[in-house]
Motif scaffolding. Structure first.
Motif, short mmCIF file in Angstrom:
data_model
loop_
_atom_site.label_atom_id
_atom_site.label_comp_id
_atom_site.label_asym_id
_atom_site.label_seq_id
_atom_site.Cartn_x
_atom_site.Cartn_y
_atom_site.Cartn_z
N HIS A 132 40.28 -8.47 81.41
CA HIS A 132 41.50 -8.97 80.80
C HIS A 132 41.27 -9.68 79.48
CE1 HIS A 132 44.37 -8.24 84.10
NE2 HIS A 132 43.24 -8.14 84.77
N ASP A 133 41.94 -9.22 78.48
CA ASP A 133 42.25 -9.94 77.26
C ASP A 133 41.15 -10.07 76.20
OD1 ASP A 133 44.51 -10.65 76.02
OD2 ASP A 133 44.75 -12.61 76.94
N TYR A 134 41.60 -10.63 75.06
CA TYR A 134 40.84 -10.56 73.81
C TYR A 134 39.52 -11.31 73.84
CZ TYR A 134 43.04 -15.16 73.15
OH TYR A 134 43.46 -16.46 73.30
N HIS A 135 39.33 -12.18 74.82
CA HIS A 135 38.04 -12.88 74.91
C HIS A 135 36.90 -11.93 75.28
CE1 HIS A 135 41.44 -15.29 76.40
NE2 HIS A 135 40.94 -16.26 75.65
N LEU A 136 37.26 -10.80 75.89
CA LEU A 136 36.24 -9.98 76.56
C LEU A 136 36.20 -8.53 76.09
CD1 LEU A 136 36.86 -11.46 80.14
CD2 LEU A 136 34.99 -12.00 78.58
N PHE A 155 42.89 -4.64 79.77
CA PHE A 155 44.28 -4.86 79.40
C PHE A 155 44.36 -5.97 78.37
CE2 PHE A 155 48.45 -6.82 79.67
CZ PHE A 155 49.23 -5.70 79.43
N LEU A 156 45.04 -5.66 77.26
CA LEU A 156 45.20 -6.63 76.18
C LEU A 156 46.54 -7.34 76.35
CD1 LEU A 156 43.99 -7.70 73.49
CD2 LEU A 156 45.43 -6.02 72.32
N HIS A 157 46.51 -8.64 76.59
CA HIS A 157 47.75 -9.39 76.83
C HIS A 157 48.47 -9.73 75.53
CE1 HIS A 157 47.27 -10.27 81.21
NE2 HIS A 157 46.06 -9.85 80.92
N ILE A 158 47.77 -9.66 74.42
CA ILE A 158 48.37 -10.06 73.13
C ILE A 158 48.60 -8.81 72.29
CG2 ILE A 158 47.23 -12.31 73.35
CD1 ILE A 158 45.30 -11.48 71.12
N PRO A 159 49.27 -8.94 71.14
CA PRO A 159 49.52 -7.73 70.33
C PRO A 159 48.22 -7.14 69.79
CG PRO A 159 50.90 -9.59 69.61
CD PRO A 159 49.89 -10.15 70.57
N TRP A 160 48.22 -5.85 69.48
CA TRP A 160 47.15 -5.28 68.65
C TRP A 160 47.71 -5.25 67.23
CZ3 TRP A 160 42.15 -4.34 69.73
CH2 TRP A 160 41.39 -3.77 68.70
N LEU A 184 39.84 3.04 80.35
CA LEU A 184 41.30 2.90 80.21
C LEU A 184 41.58 1.62 79.44
CD1 LEU A 184 44.26 3.63 81.10
CD2 LEU A 184 43.86 2.23 83.13
N VAL A 185 42.43 1.72 78.41
CA VAL A 185 42.82 0.52 77.66
C VAL A 185 44.35 0.42 77.71
CG1 VAL A 185 42.85 -0.63 75.41
CG2 VAL A 185 40.82 0.63 76.14
N GLY A 186 44.86 -0.69 78.22
CA GLY A 186 46.30 -0.88 78.35
C GLY A 186 46.82 -1.85 77.31
N PHE A 187 47.97 -1.50 76.72
CA PHE A 187 48.65 -2.37 75.75
C PHE A 187 50.01 -2.75 76.32
CE2 PHE A 187 45.81 0.43 73.44
CZ PHE A 187 45.20 -0.42 72.52
N ASP A 363 54.67 -11.87 69.77
CA ASP A 363 54.25 -12.17 71.14
C ASP A 363 53.95 -10.86 71.85
OD1 ASP A 363 53.81 -13.82 73.35
OD2 ASP A 363 55.71 -14.89 73.13
N GLY A 364 52.82 -10.82 72.58
CA GLY A 364 52.45 -9.60 73.29
C GLY A 364 53.59 -9.12 74.17
#
Ligand code: GDG
Length: 462
Positions: A132-136, A155-160, A184-187, A363-364
């Motif tokens: 989960h998310d941009y930290h990783l 899964f990216l919780h914030i916008p790309w 798999l990459v989810g937006f 906002d994501g």
């Protein structure tokens, strides 16, 4: 047996069901069902800087909660630095607030390596891994380097961001390759996914075939998975007898209309602009003086990052200015509080609010907007004012959608919300609630896990 492994920056406390948000509960249910591991930072800083990072495992209901202590330097470079002073502002289209340091980037990769080294020996052949998310972002690459061949989703919780903004990061190409290393990459929304696809084409000359990216000897599937809330839980909370705090609020309103906003105190949430819009509304429509109270709940976060102290000062000043200008001895238009409110109480506050004002600059998704809808009384629902720049705007079509930069536009929307007939409120509300009953956080989780399981992958590539 296919187990699930979840990895996120922070890990909720085992057994802490009551205070956890919808996402934690949904993930935990899936982990308990399949058995599994949840790994992340403990939130603790280990004082001995040179010792090998320690992981602690607590087993609860079929799940191993594995938490890792970081050093002060890790926290500074990985969390405060690269994640929250480079990626967060840039992905929210705020290049002016973005500070890039190679030292922070190195710390970011180092912590991802630490997580990978701790996780790799725990992985069994049939496990699926959900990061989960941009930290990783680099975690799959680090796990692959250690020989992990399992299906790994992100899964990216914030916008790309738009490609021209993403390229501001000196290591943009490395991060993009890191992402393609997932299966798999989810937006949250299609425009965010399209931004990534456009970047791959423009910068790397890689063409996605629909949602499939074939590059660097791998196939990566992209998808749109709008996150949601535990809708039934919010309905239950909102229908339970009002808590003491909610009753205190009602009494203090003395019949005035409540306009409510709830946000982590973050510059992406558009709070100063929103307060200015309330001022503009009071200037344009003096008949509402003493008839409306705006409550802004904004618990502080990321206090070690200087921009967050700055936003607190800015919001407090804006609220003071509006109260000074329009307030009277027995009424102040704006109440601004930094403390956090319990989830069940929050649901009552949403229900008490005739207007929900949710106006992030970018906002994501924005879960507050969905929680506000779920908590309304179906016989007398309130009106949601929602920024067109929240991911949720693509689903919550019955909201009054606004451009948060357009102060006059938001002021007009406030007036429209105050004046809206019961019939129109119900007509706008009902389809949104129906949507949230179907697309709740459980559905979101199941859709993602389904796409990540190997059988589905075989079907996609056949
Ligand atoms: C990121 C993305 C995306 C807030 N104040 C209190 C409180 N909250 C809860 C809300 C809501 C959650 O925090 C905030 O979620 P958001 O979605 O609104 O925003 P972020 O924290 O920025 O989350 C966002 C999300 O990840 C999920 O993918 O939607 O776009 O930025 O649930 O209720 N909860 C309690 N007291 C508070 O005072 N109990």
């Amino acid at each position: 047996m296919q187990r699930l492994i979840a990895v996120s920056n922070r890990v909720p406390k085992p057994g802490d069901r009551y205070t956890s948000g919808g996402l934690s509960v949904a993930l935990r249910n899936a982990l308990e069902r399949a058995g599994g591991i949840w790994l992340g930072w403990s939130g603790e800083v280990q004082e001995a800087p040179d010792s090998e990072p320690k992981a602690q495992t607590t087993r609860f209901n079929n799940v191993d909660y594995v938490t890792v202590d970081l050093t002060r330097r890790d926290e500074e470079e990985y969390y405060n630095g690269f994640a929250n002073r480079a990626l967060w502002p840039l992905f929210h289209h705020r290049p002016g607030l973005t500070e890039f340091a190679r030292r922070d980037m190195a710390g970011y990769y180092r912590v991802n390596q630490i997580f990978a080294r701790i996780l790799a020996p725990m992985v069994r052949p049939n496990d699926i891994i959900w990061v989960h998310d941009y930290h990783l972002i680099p975690l799959a690459s680090e796990l692959r380097a250690l020989g992990v061949k399992n299906r790994i989703g992100f899964f990216l919780h914030i916008p790309w961001p738009a490609p021209e903004l993403f390229t501001i990061l000196p290591n943009h190409a490395r991060l993009a390759v890191n992402l393609v290393n997932y299966d798999l990459v989810g937006f949250q929304t299609k425009p965010f996914m399209d931004n990534f696809i456009a970047y791959l084409k423009e910068e790397m000359n890689i063409n996605a075939q629909g949602c499939l990216v074939e590059a660097f000897g791998r196939i990566c599937q992209l998808g749109v998975y709008p996150i949601s809330i535990d809708t039934q839980e919010f309905i239950r909370f909102a229908e339970a007898p009002a808590s003491a705090i909610a009753r205190r609020l009602e009494a203090s309103l003395q019949g005035r209309m409540l306009a409510l906003s709830v946000d982590r105190l973050d510059y992406s949430k558009g709070i100063p602009q929103r307060i200015d819009a309330i001022g503009r509304f009071l200037e344009l429509y003096p008949e509402y003086h003493n008839r409306i109270t705006a409550l802004q709940i904004a618990p502080t976060t990321r206090e070690a990052v200087p921009e967050y102290a700055e936003i607190n000062r800015e919001v407090a000043e804006a609220a003071g200015r509006i109260n000074g200008r329009f307030g009277d001895i027995d009424w102040g238009p704006i109440r601004y509080i930094n403390k956090s409110i319990g989830r069940a109480t929050l649901a009552h506050l949403y229900r008490a609010a005739k207007i929900g004002v949710v106006t992030p600059l970018r906002d994501g998704m924005n879960l507050v907007s969905k929680e506000y809808i779920a908590a309304q009384d179906p016989r007398d629902p309130g009106v949601l004012i929602l920024s067109r720049f929240a991911g949720a705007a693509r689903e919550l079509r019955g909201a009054l959608q606004v451009n948060p930069y357009d102060i006059d536009g938001v002021a007009h929307a406030l007036r429209a919300a105050c004046e809206m007939s019961l019939e129109e409120r119900i007509a706008r509300f009902e389809p949104m609630l129906q949507h949230l009953k179907i697309y709740d956080v459980h559905r979101w989780r199941d859709d993602f896990i389904h796409a990540l399981t190997p059988d589905h992958a075989l079907a996609m590539s056949a």
